[in-house]
Design a protein around this motif. Structure first.
Motif, PDB file in Angstrom:
ATOM      1  N   LYS A 167      22.251 113.670 -31.782  1.00  0.00           N
ATOM      2  CA  LYS A 167      23.091 113.120 -32.839  1.00  0.00           C
ATOM      3  C   LYS A 167      22.492 111.869 -33.474  1.00  0.00           C
ATOM      4  CE  LYS A 167      26.577 114.334 -34.027  1.00  0.00           C
ATOM      5  NZ  LYS A 167      27.953 114.290 -33.505  1.00  0.00           N
ATOM      6  N   LEU A 168      21.740 111.083 -32.699  1.00  0.00           N
ATOM      7  CA  LEU A 168      21.178 109.820 -33.184  1.00  0.00           C
ATOM      8  C   LEU A 168      19.694 109.769 -32.837  1.00  0.00           C
ATOM      9  CD1 LEU A 168      24.173 107.745 -31.855  1.00  0.00           C
ATOM     10  CD2 LEU A 168      23.644 108.003 -34.271  1.00  0.00           C
ATOM     11  N   PRO A 169      18.877 110.595 -33.491  1.00  0.00           N
ATOM     12  CA  PRO A 169      17.469 110.746 -33.085  1.00  0.00           C
ATOM     13  C   PRO A 169      16.630 109.482 -33.227  1.00  0.00           C
ATOM     14  CG  PRO A 169      17.902 111.858 -35.177  1.00  0.00           C
ATOM     15  CD  PRO A 169      19.226 111.462 -34.628  1.00  0.00           C
ATOM     16  N   HIS A 170      17.043 108.537 -34.065  1.00  0.00           N
ATOM     17  CA  HIS A 170      16.241 107.331 -34.264  1.00  0.00           C
ATOM     18  C   HIS A 170      16.662 106.180 -33.338  1.00  0.00           C
ATOM     19  CE1 HIS A 170      14.506 109.317 -37.695  1.00  0.00           C
ATOM     20  NE2 HIS A 170      15.698 109.458 -38.262  1.00  0.00           N
ATOM     21  N   LEU A 171      17.680 106.405 -32.538  1.00  0.00           N
ATOM     22  CA  LEU A 171      18.152 105.356 -31.626  1.00  0.00           C
ATOM     23  C   LEU A 171      17.444 105.499 -30.280  1.00  0.00           C
ATOM     24  CD1 LEU A 171      20.195 103.036 -31.193  1.00  0.00           C
ATOM     25  CD2 LEU A 171      21.812 104.750 -30.344  1.00  0.00           C
ATOM     26  N   PRO A 172      16.732 104.459 -29.812  1.00  0.00           N
ATOM     27  CA  PRO A 172      16.058 104.565 -28.508  1.00  0.00           C
ATOM     28  C   PRO A 172      17.065 104.880 -27.406  1.00  0.00           C
ATOM     29  CG  PRO A 172      15.312 102.611 -29.696  1.00  0.00           C
ATOM     30  CD  PRO A 172      16.484 103.149 -30.464  1.00  0.00           C
ATOM     31  N   CYS A 173      16.734 105.866 -26.595  1.00  0.00           N
ATOM     32  CA  CYS A 173      17.654 106.291 -25.531  1.00  0.00           C
ATOM     33  C   CYS A 173      16.852 106.596 -24.273  1.00  0.00           C
ATOM     34  CB  CYS A 173      18.448 107.521 -25.966  1.00  0.00           C
ATOM     35  SG  CYS A 173      19.705 108.050 -24.765  1.00  0.00           S
ATOM     36  N   GLN A 174      17.253 106.004 -23.173  1.00  0.00           N
ATOM     37  CA  GLN A 174      16.552 106.191 -21.906  1.00  0.00           C
ATOM     38  C   GLN A 174      17.515 106.673 -20.842  1.00  0.00           C
ATOM     39  OE1 GLN A 174      14.044 102.926 -20.786  1.00  0.00           O
ATOM     40  NE2 GLN A 174      13.733 103.638 -18.698  1.00  0.00           N
ATOM     41  N   MET A 175      17.014 107.484 -19.941  1.00  0.00           N
ATOM     42  CA  MET A 175      17.805 107.966 -18.815  1.00  0.00           C
ATOM     43  C   MET A 175      17.248 107.401 -17.518  1.00  0.00           C
ATOM     44  SD  MET A 175      18.297 110.116 -16.024  1.00  0.00           S
ATOM     45  CE  MET A 175      17.038 111.395 -16.036  1.00  0.00           C
ATOM     46  N   SER A 217      33.789 118.059 -17.763  1.00  0.00           N
ATOM     47  CA  SER A 217      32.928 116.946 -17.392  1.00  0.00           C
ATOM     48  C   SER A 217      32.891 115.950 -18.534  1.00  0.00           C
ATOM     49  CB  SER A 217      31.513 117.453 -17.102  1.00  0.00           C
ATOM     50  OG  SER A 217      30.610 116.372 -17.012  1.00  0.00           O
ATOM     51  N   MET A 218      32.894 114.677 -18.220  1.00  0.00           N
ATOM     52  CA  MET A 218      32.797 113.636 -19.243  1.00  0.00           C
ATOM     53  C   MET A 218      31.343 113.261 -19.511  1.00  0.00           C
ATOM     54  SD  MET A 218      35.845 113.376 -20.074  1.00  0.00           S
ATOM     55  CE  MET A 218      37.370 114.019 -19.405  1.00  0.00           C
ATOM     56  N   GLY A 219      30.402 114.062 -18.984  1.00  0.00           N
ATOM     57  CA  GLY A 219      28.997 113.793 -19.229  1.00  0.00           C
ATOM     58  C   GLY A 219      28.444 112.661 -18.390  1.00  0.00           C
ATOM     59  N   GLU A 220      29.170 112.307 -17.319  1.00  0.00           N
ATOM     60  CA  GLU A 220      28.806 111.139 -16.534  1.00  0.00           C
ATOM     61  C   GLU A 220      28.056 111.528 -15.263  1.00  0.00           C
ATOM     62  OE1 GLU A 220      32.634 112.447 -14.533  1.00  0.00           O
ATOM     63  OE2 GLU A 220      31.508 112.779 -16.367  1.00  0.00           O
ATOM     64  N   ALA A 221      27.237 110.601 -14.770  1.00  0.00           N
ATOM     65  CA  ALA A 221      26.749 110.712 -13.407  1.00  0.00           C
ATOM     66  C   ALA A 221      27.867 110.204 -12.502  1.00  0.00           C
ATOM     67  CB  ALA A 221      25.482 109.883 -13.211  1.00  0.00           C
ATOM     68  N   SER A 222      27.929 110.728 -11.302  1.00  0.00           N
ATOM     69  CA  SER A 222      29.070 110.443 -10.444  1.00  0.00           C
ATOM     70  C   SER A 222      28.730 109.394  -9.397  1.00  0.00           C
ATOM     71  CB  SER A 222      29.540 111.732  -9.759  1.00  0.00           C
ATOM     72  OG  SER A 222      30.534 111.442  -8.810  1.00  0.00           O
ATOM     73  N   GLU A 263      28.604 121.850 -13.662  1.00  0.00           N
ATOM     74  CA  GLU A 263      28.821 121.463 -15.058  1.00  0.00           C
ATOM     75  C   GLU A 263      28.270 120.058 -15.268  1.00  0.00           C
ATOM     76  OE1 GLU A 263      32.912 120.704 -17.390  1.00  0.00           O
ATOM     77  OE2 GLU A 263      32.649 122.778 -16.730  1.00  0.00           O
ATOM     78  N   GLY A 264      27.774 119.778 -16.487  1.00  0.00           N
ATOM     79  CA  GLY A 264      27.289 118.441 -16.808  1.00  0.00           C
ATOM     80  C   GLY A 264      26.166 117.996 -15.890  1.00  0.00           C
ATOM     81  N   TRP A 265      26.261 116.747 -15.408  1.00  0.00           N
ATOM     82  CA  TRP A 265      25.230 116.190 -14.531  1.00  0.00           C
ATOM     83  C   TRP A 265      25.052 117.013 -13.271  1.00  0.00           C
ATOM     84  CZ3 TRP A 265      26.270 113.443  -9.742  1.00  0.00           C
ATOM     85  CH2 TRP A 265      25.148 112.817  -9.185  1.00  0.00           C
ATOM     86  N   TYR A 266      26.125 117.538 -12.739  1.00  0.00           N
ATOM     87  CA  TYR A 266      26.064 118.295 -11.478  1.00  0.00           C
ATOM     88  C   TYR A 266      25.180 119.535 -11.624  1.00  0.00           C
ATOM     89  CZ  TYR A 266      29.974 115.234 -10.533  1.00  0.00           C
ATOM     90  OH  TYR A 266      30.753 114.120 -10.376  1.00  0.00           O
ATOM     91  N   THR A 276      22.301 110.506 -17.114  1.00  0.00           N
ATOM     92  CA  THR A 276      22.111 111.953 -16.987  1.00  0.00           C
ATOM     93  C   THR A 276      21.226 112.456 -18.121  1.00  0.00           C
ATOM     94  OG1 THR A 276      23.960 112.717 -18.374  1.00  0.00           O
ATOM     95  CG2 THR A 276      24.473 112.120 -16.089  1.00  0.00           C
ATOM     96  N   GLN A 277      20.463 113.499 -17.835  1.00  0.00           N
ATOM     97  CA  GLN A 277      19.670 114.155 -18.872  1.00  0.00           C
ATOM     98  C   GLN A 277      20.590 114.762 -19.928  1.00  0.00           C
ATOM     99  OE1 GLN A 277      16.169 114.276 -18.978  1.00  0.00           O
ATOM    100  NE2 GLN A 277      16.529 115.048 -21.042  1.00  0.00           N
ATOM    101  N   PHE A 278      21.732 115.296 -19.475  1.00  0.00           N
ATOM    102  CA  PHE A 278      22.722 115.904 -20.359  1.00  0.00           C
ATOM    103  C   PHE A 278      23.168 114.897 -21.422  1.00  0.00           C
ATOM    104  CE2 PHE A 278      27.206 116.832 -21.321  1.00  0.00           C
ATOM    105  CZ  PHE A 278      27.127 118.169 -21.701  1.00  0.00           C
ATOM    106  N   ALA A 279      23.493 113.674 -21.000  1.00  0.00           N
ATOM    107  CA  ALA A 279      23.951 112.652 -21.935  1.00  0.00           C
ATOM    108  C   ALA A 279      22.816 112.199 -22.855  1.00  0.00           C
ATOM    109  CB  ALA A 279      24.523 111.466 -21.175  1.00  0.00           C
TER     110      ALA A 279
END
Length: 431
Positions: free
Chosen positions: A194-202, A308-313, A331-334, A184-187
């Motif tokens: 919080k962790l700007p230097h950690l590579p993160c992909q959606m 929401s737990m920030g998850e895709a469903s 809410e969240g991904w929805y 999710t874009q939200f996650a």
């Protein structure tokens, strides 16, 4: 003659079928496409797995407390780089071992749930993790307030699901991560903040796309409502039952609940109090064929979630695959979804909106058809396992390349440090 490109080895640490979690089924769904593009080794800490998985790759059992990087390397069979992908969800039953592994070995973390407080708190309660590590992480990432909240949850004065909105806890499994994959874009935004230097992909969560479903929704008889999956307090079942109990006497419906309810006794007591026992049926988990057939017959599937737990469903993808209409919490991904692919319910007006929706469907069973059609079209366009697998392999290659760059930079830095200390360099040379 063109030389074949080296195939990477992907070590895929995940719950596997028959585990009763959609993460296990997600792994099985993408395995054919993923194994066509890379050498895959599935790793599980469970004592058994569906042997049909071995048609596509090897499956290895491991102990998350003793496994070492060399054990993964010994299982490699590809000609290219190798990377570990570890899947984190919010269930202590399936992810406690992975939680401990995350503290020791660098991996790409596939973060299925942004909020993992319940995983961590239950893991401590079940002696699957130690309280000092949990509390130290809470203090590190959320300060004195985080420590206090963590202590309060461990003493059962507060619930993990409640504090998750402010202290989701995902940071505690990412301290050694090489990268993060979210659905999710939200996650992704939360991780990058919080962790700007950690590579993160959606990447959009994948699902095997079946042939267009034949619809079997009855035009007469009770309105068919369905809820399914792992049904915890955040899935709004209690609130839905309250609304159903307030509908007019001539509102004819049947609600089938297929999955595991967090507290069946509580729900049975509520059904008795509301006089709904003959209209609401708790089935427990059912075979996928039965579930999918039920979804194709449903006039509405309830997929509400708060918090929401920030998850895709994965549940929502199954609903769309069946061409069924769903009611979801905005809410969240929805909240990232187009307006036409589901019925969106606002938490602050939940009861009134559900009441109106149930009344609308009672008057016109075909009113849901455009929602089901639009949801199915969106699903086909965005959630293909083939494109997901291709992007996972690309991420594996980039992660391995970046790890090589980081190693080279570290070695270069050490060489410079040694050059500044001739006596140390002389001692090293003598060795």
């Amino acid at each position: 003659m063109t030389r074949a490109e080296p195939r990477p080895t992907i070590h895929w640490i995940s719950p596997l079928p028959p585990a009763e979690t959609d993460i296990a089924h997600y792994t099985a769904r993408i395995l054919p496409a993923l194994s066509a593009k890379a050498e895959i080794v599935l790793w599980t800490d469970a004592p058994e797995w569906d042997l049909s998985l071995e048609r596509y790759c090897r499956v290895k059992q491991f102990d998350p407390d003793t496994v070492l990087p060399r054990d993964f390397a010994a299982a490699s069979s590809g000609s290219g780089p190798e990377v570990l992908f570890m899947h984190i969800g919010n269930s202590w039953v399936y992810h406690s071992g992975f939680l401990r592994l995350a503290q020791r070995i660098p991996t790409v973390v596939v973060l299925h749930d942004l909020a993992i407080q319940e995983l961590m708190i239950e893991a401590v309660g079940q002696n699957e993790w130690d309280a000092p590590s949990y509390l130290a992480g809470m203090q590190k990432w959320y300060g004195a307030e985080g420590l206090r909240k963590g202590q309060s949850c461990l003493s059962h004065a507060e619930k993990g699901s409640v504090i998750s909105t402010r202290q989701p806890g995902f940071e505690l499994v990412l301290e050694k991560a090489l990268g993060v994959l979210t659905h999710t874009q939200f996650a992704r935004d939360a991780v990058q903040k919080k962790l700007p230097h950690l590579p993160c992909q959606m990447l959009p969560l994948p699902f095997a796309i079946d042939a267009p479903p034949l619809q079997h929704r009855a035009s007469t008889g009770p309105l068919r409502l369905v809820q399914f999956g792992w049904i915890g307090p955040n899935r709004r079942l209690e609130q839905t039952l309250d609304v159903l109990a307030q509908m007019p006497e001539d509102f004819d419906f049947r609600l089938d609940v297929m999955g595991k309810v967090w507290d069946p006794h509580l729900i049975y007591d509520k059904l008795s109090q509301l006089n709904l026992g003959d209209r609401v049926h708790l089935h427990g988990f059912v075979p996928e064929l039965i579930l999918d057939n039920t979804l194709r017959q449903a006039h509405l599937v309830l997929n509400l979630r708060h918090p929401s737990m920030g998850e895709a469903s994965g549940s929502q993808l199954r609903i769309w695959n069946a061409g069924a209409p769903a009611a979801v919490t905005r809410e969240g991904w929805y909240a990232e979804l187009p307006d036409e692919v589901a019925y969106f319910i606002d938490l602050e007006n939940e009861a009134a909106q559900l009441h109106r929706l149930f009344s609308k469907l009672a008057d016109d069973r075909d009113a849901t058809r455009p929602i089901g059609v639009a949801g199915r079209a969106y699903f086909e366009a965005h959630h293909s396992p083939e494109s997901y697998a291709q992007n996972v392999v690309a991420l594996a290659k980039e992660t391995a390349l970046q790890a090589s760059r980081d190693l080279a930079l570290r070695l270069k830095s050490e060489e410079k440090a040694h050059a500044l200390h001739p006596s140390l360099q002389e001692r090293l040379t003598r060795l």
